[in-house]
Design a protein around this motif. Structure first.
Motif, PDB file in Angstrom:
ATOM      1  N   UNK A 160      34.082  43.555  30.183  1.00 38.14           N
ATOM      2  CA  UNK A 160      35.214  43.627  29.261  1.00 38.14           C
ATOM      3  C   UNK A 160      34.823  43.948  27.830  1.00 38.14           C
ATOM      4  N   UNK A 161      35.841  44.328  27.082  1.00 41.21           N
ATOM      5  CA  UNK A 161      35.745  44.362  25.626  1.00 41.21           C
ATOM      6  C   UNK A 161      36.921  43.515  25.173  1.00 41.21           C
ATOM      7  N   UNK A 162      36.626  42.345  24.607  1.00 39.88           N
ATOM      8  CA  UNK A 162      37.677  41.390  24.255  1.00 39.88           C
ATOM      9  C   UNK A 162      38.657  41.148  25.408  1.00 39.88           C
ATOM     10  N   UNK A 163      38.114  40.933  26.576  1.00 37.34           N
ATOM     11  CA  UNK A 163      38.855  40.607  27.806  1.00 37.34           C
ATOM     12  C   UNK A 163      39.601  41.785  28.440  1.00 37.34           C
ATOM     13  N   UNK A 164      39.524  42.958  27.845  1.00 34.48           N
ATOM     14  CA  UNK A 164      40.221  44.109  28.423  1.00 34.48           C
ATOM     15  C   UNK A 164      39.255  45.040  29.167  1.00 34.48           C
ATOM     16  N   UNK A 165      39.822  45.916  29.978  1.00 32.22           N
ATOM     17  CA  UNK A 165      39.108  47.004  30.688  1.00 32.22           C
ATOM     18  C   UNK A 165      38.249  46.579  31.877  1.00 32.22           C
ATOM     19  N   UNK A 166      38.382  45.335  32.311  1.00 29.68           N
ATOM     20  CA  UNK A 166      37.637  44.895  33.497  1.00 29.68           C
ATOM     21  C   UNK A 166      38.120  45.649  34.735  1.00 29.68           C
ATOM     22  N   UNK A 167      39.358  46.115  34.690  1.00 33.21           N
ATOM     23  CA  UNK A 167      39.994  46.749  35.844  1.00 33.21           C
ATOM     24  C   UNK A 167      39.547  48.194  36.095  1.00 33.21           C
ATOM     25  N   UNK A 168      38.845  48.810  35.150  1.00 35.88           N
ATOM     26  CA  UNK A 168      38.405  50.201  35.355  1.00 35.88           C
ATOM     27  C   UNK A 168      37.397  50.247  36.498  1.00 35.88           C
ATOM     28  N   UNK A 169      37.512  51.249  37.385  1.00 33.77           N
ATOM     29  CA  UNK A 169      36.608  51.245  38.544  1.00 33.77           C
ATOM     30  C   UNK A 169      35.260  51.917  38.285  1.00 33.77           C
TER      31      UNK A 169
END
Ligand code: IMP
Ligand code: MG
Length: 179
Positions: A160-169
């Motif tokens: 993540x970056x500040x909890x975002x973008x974990x969902x990118x494959x």
């Protein structure tokens, strides 16, 4: 390329290359740890996608658990590490396989090794999808590494970056940060 907040991220590792590498790692583990009934311990949050992809390729008897540590704020690694979800099971005489998303300075891994050693496991193996050798500040042995990467900040595939973008494959690296 993706633009996020004030940064520009470029592709680093595709889903396909990650899959291929995980295949290789799993094959190795299936041979090396046959009959050891290891416990894979995923380090939350970052490792959840890597662990779930890896585990579906593991064919030996094994168990799974999770631990949560907090050590990272934004782009700068802090040295303060705490367990926010502890492990309740007994690890005595068990083979523990720590599954990390990325090893950067190594501070988190150093903390985890100390933490797990107090539980007297028979063996500890470390697997990290990514490793930034140039950032490593602690002398540590990492048994399995998916990819060695440069010190650039990366996101995607659980990271993540500040909890975002974990969902990118796929995995992207930070190319530019706007002022
Ligand atoms: P270390 O303690 O410095 O080795 O950092 C380990 C933790 O920081 C990892 O488990 C990640 O959660 C986080 N981290 C380190 N580098 C990155 C990165 O490039 N992107 C996202 N998270 C990172
Ligand atoms: Mg992590």
């Amino acid at each position: 390329m993706i633009n996020i907040q004030k940064g520009r991220f470029e592709p680093l590792l595709t889903k396909r290359s990650i899959d291929k590498r995980i295949d290789e790692l799993a094959k190795d583990i299936n041979i090396q740890f046959k009959n050891e009934n290891p416990i894979f311990i995923g380090v939350l949050n970052g490792s959840f996608i890597f662990l779930s992809d890896l585990l579906r390729k593991i064919e030996i008897d094994c168990e799974v658990d999770f631990i949560k540590v907090a050590s990272y704020k934004g782009k700068i690694s802090t040295n303060k590490i705490t367990t926010s979800i502890k492990l309740s099971r007994n690890l005595k005489n068990r083979h523990v396989i720590i599954v990390e998303d990325i090893i950067d300075t190594g501070a988190t891994l150093k903390f985890l090794l100390k933490y797990f050693k107090t539980m007297k496991p028979s063996k500890i193996t470390v697997i990290a999808l990514l490793h930034k050798p140039e950032s490593l500040k602690n002398k540590l042995k990492i048994d399995y590494i998916g990819f060695e990467i440069s010190p650039d900040f990366v996101v995607g595939y659980g990271l993540d970056y500040n909890q975002k973008f974990r969902n990118l494959d796929s995995i992207y690296y930070l190319k530019e940060l706007e002022k």
